[in-house]
Write a protein that holds these residues in place. Structure first.
Motif, short mmCIF file in Angstrom:
data_model
loop_
_atom_site.label_atom_id
_atom_site.label_comp_id
_atom_site.label_asym_id
_atom_site.label_seq_id
_atom_site.Cartn_x
_atom_site.Cartn_y
_atom_site.Cartn_z
N ASN A 145 0.83 -1.20 0.00
CA ASN A 145 0.00 0.00 0.00
C ASN A 145 0.87 1.26 0.00
OD1 ASN A 145 -2.92 0.17 0.01
ND2 ASN A 145 -2.69 1.43 1.83
N VAL A 146 1.88 1.27 0.85
CA VAL A 146 2.79 2.42 0.95
C VAL A 146 3.53 2.62 -0.38
CG1 VAL A 146 4.93 3.24 2.03
CG2 VAL A 146 3.06 2.34 3.44
N LEU A 147 4.02 1.53 -0.95
CA LEU A 147 4.76 1.65 -2.20
C LEU A 147 3.88 2.11 -3.35
CD1 LEU A 147 7.05 -1.52 -1.99
CD2 LEU A 147 7.68 0.86 -1.57
N ALA A 199 -0.73 15.22 -5.08
CA ALA A 199 -0.04 13.99 -4.69
C ALA A 199 -0.52 13.50 -3.32
CB ALA A 199 1.47 14.23 -4.67
N ASN A 200 -0.79 14.42 -2.41
CA ASN A 200 -1.23 14.03 -1.07
C ASN A 200 -2.65 13.48 -1.05
OD1 ASN A 200 0.91 14.32 0.85
ND2 ASN A 200 0.91 16.49 0.34
N ILE A 201 -3.41 13.70 -2.09
CA ILE A 201 -4.72 13.07 -2.19
C ILE A 201 -4.54 11.54 -2.21
CG2 ILE A 201 -6.71 12.72 -3.72
CD1 ILE A 201 -6.46 15.76 -4.37
N PHE A 202 -3.42 11.09 -2.80
CA PHE A 202 -3.16 9.65 -2.83
C PHE A 202 -2.77 9.11 -1.47
CE2 PHE A 202 -3.35 10.69 -7.23
CZ PHE A 202 -4.03 9.60 -7.75
N LEU A 203 -2.32 9.95 -0.57
CA LEU A 203 -2.10 9.55 0.81
C LEU A 203 -3.45 9.21 1.43
CD1 LEU A 203 0.01 11.43 3.42
CD2 LEU A 203 -2.33 10.87 3.91
N ILE A 204 -4.44 10.05 1.21
CA ILE A 204 -5.77 9.81 1.74
C ILE A 204 -6.33 8.50 1.17
CG2 ILE A 204 -8.15 10.69 1.83
CD1 ILE A 204 -6.87 13.55 1.55
N ILE A 205 -6.22 8.36 -0.14
CA ILE A 205 -6.72 7.15 -0.80
C ILE A 205 -5.98 5.91 -0.27
CG2 ILE A 205 -6.93 5.95 -3.01
CD1 ILE A 205 -7.23 8.79 -4.29
N VAL A 216 -4.52 5.46 2.73
CA VAL A 216 -4.95 5.11 4.10
C VAL A 216 -6.33 4.48 4.07
CG1 VAL A 216 -5.54 6.05 6.37
CG2 VAL A 216 -3.49 6.86 5.19
N LYS A 217 -7.23 5.04 3.27
CA LYS A 217 -8.58 4.47 3.15
C LYS A 217 -8.52 3.05 2.58
CE LYS A 217 -13.23 5.27 1.33
NZ LYS A 217 -13.49 3.88 1.24
N ASN A 218 -7.71 2.87 1.57
CA ASN A 218 -7.55 1.54 0.97
C ASN A 218 -7.02 0.55 2.00
OD1 ASN A 218 -7.38 -0.25 -1.47
ND2 ASN A 218 -5.23 -0.24 -0.89
N TYR A 219 -6.04 0.96 2.76
CA TYR A 219 -5.48 0.07 3.79
C TYR A 219 -6.55 -0.29 4.82
CZ TYR A 219 -2.64 -1.88 7.46
OH TYR A 219 -2.13 -2.73 8.40
N ARG A 220 -7.29 0.72 5.28
CA ARG A 220 -8.34 0.47 6.27
C ARG A 220 -9.40 -0.49 5.73
NH1 ARG A 220 -12.44 5.12 7.21
NH2 ARG A 220 -13.22 4.15 5.31
N ASP A 221 -9.88 -0.23 4.53
CA ASP A 221 -11.00 -1.00 3.98
C ASP A 221 -10.61 -2.38 3.46
OD1 ASP A 221 -12.48 1.23 4.63
OD2 ASP A 221 -12.68 1.95 2.56
#
Length: 175
Positions: free
Chosen positions: A4-6, A47-53, A55-60
């Motif tokens: 997810n981070v990568l 670019a930071n919008i993908f940080l939000i996406i 974290v949401k992806n990781y959570r879900d």
């Protein structure tokens, strides 16, 4: 978490790298630092919008719809650190590969802005001396990298904090 981070950090980093590359090709070198800063910070915001996406992806997808503030913050910080590193490496490669005169142009722009503002000759001379010291420090690759991180990392940390607050969830969302 690593994948997810990568993925999301890589997308964020590539956005800033591509945006920077396009701006350097399209904009004239003397277009003014204000336009360059607006474009640069816009790319960082996108670019930071993908940080939000991310974290949401990781959570879900990987955490069953549950994530603590600490875990969300960790994921967000790792994503922003990876994206920021891509940004910094991209800048260093560009700067050294092209023999960029960025810092000299920036210094001249700062001088011109101060003169145009009507500052006294003493104030202008003081800033010019400080900027000459900064040019010397900026020639050090570690200092240059640290200064480049300071362009992008604070915004990413802020995004990570806000995202961790908003995304935290103690129970899975029912549909």
């Amino acid at each position: 978490m690593k994948r997810n981070v990568l993925v999301y950090g890589g997308i964020g980093g590539l956005i800033t790298a591509v945006w920077t590359f396009i701006a350097l090709l399209v904009l004239p070198p003397n277009c003014g630092s204000t336009l360059g800063m607006v474009l640069g910070y816009t790319s960082m915001f996108i670019a930071n919008i993908f940080l939000i996406i991310g974290v949401k992806n990781y959570r879900d997808k990987y955490s069953g719809g549950i994530i603590t503030f600490g875990k969300a913050l960790k994921v967000g910080l790792l994503i922003t650190l990876f994206a920021s590193t891509i940004y910094v490496v991209n800048w260093l490669i560009y700067d050294y590969a092209t023999g960029s005169k960025f810092i000299e142009v920036y210094t001249e722009s700062m001088h011109d802005q101060l003169v145009e503002s009507g500052a006294s000759p003493a104030v202008v001379a003081k800033q010019d001396a400080e900027m000459q010291d900064f040019i010397v420090m900026y020639r050090n690759p570690l200092f240059k990298a640290a200064m480049t991180y300071m362009e992008i990392l604070p915004m990413g940390i802020l995004f990570a904090l806000i995202t961790a607050i908003v995304m935290r969830r103690k129970v899975p969302k029912t549909t």
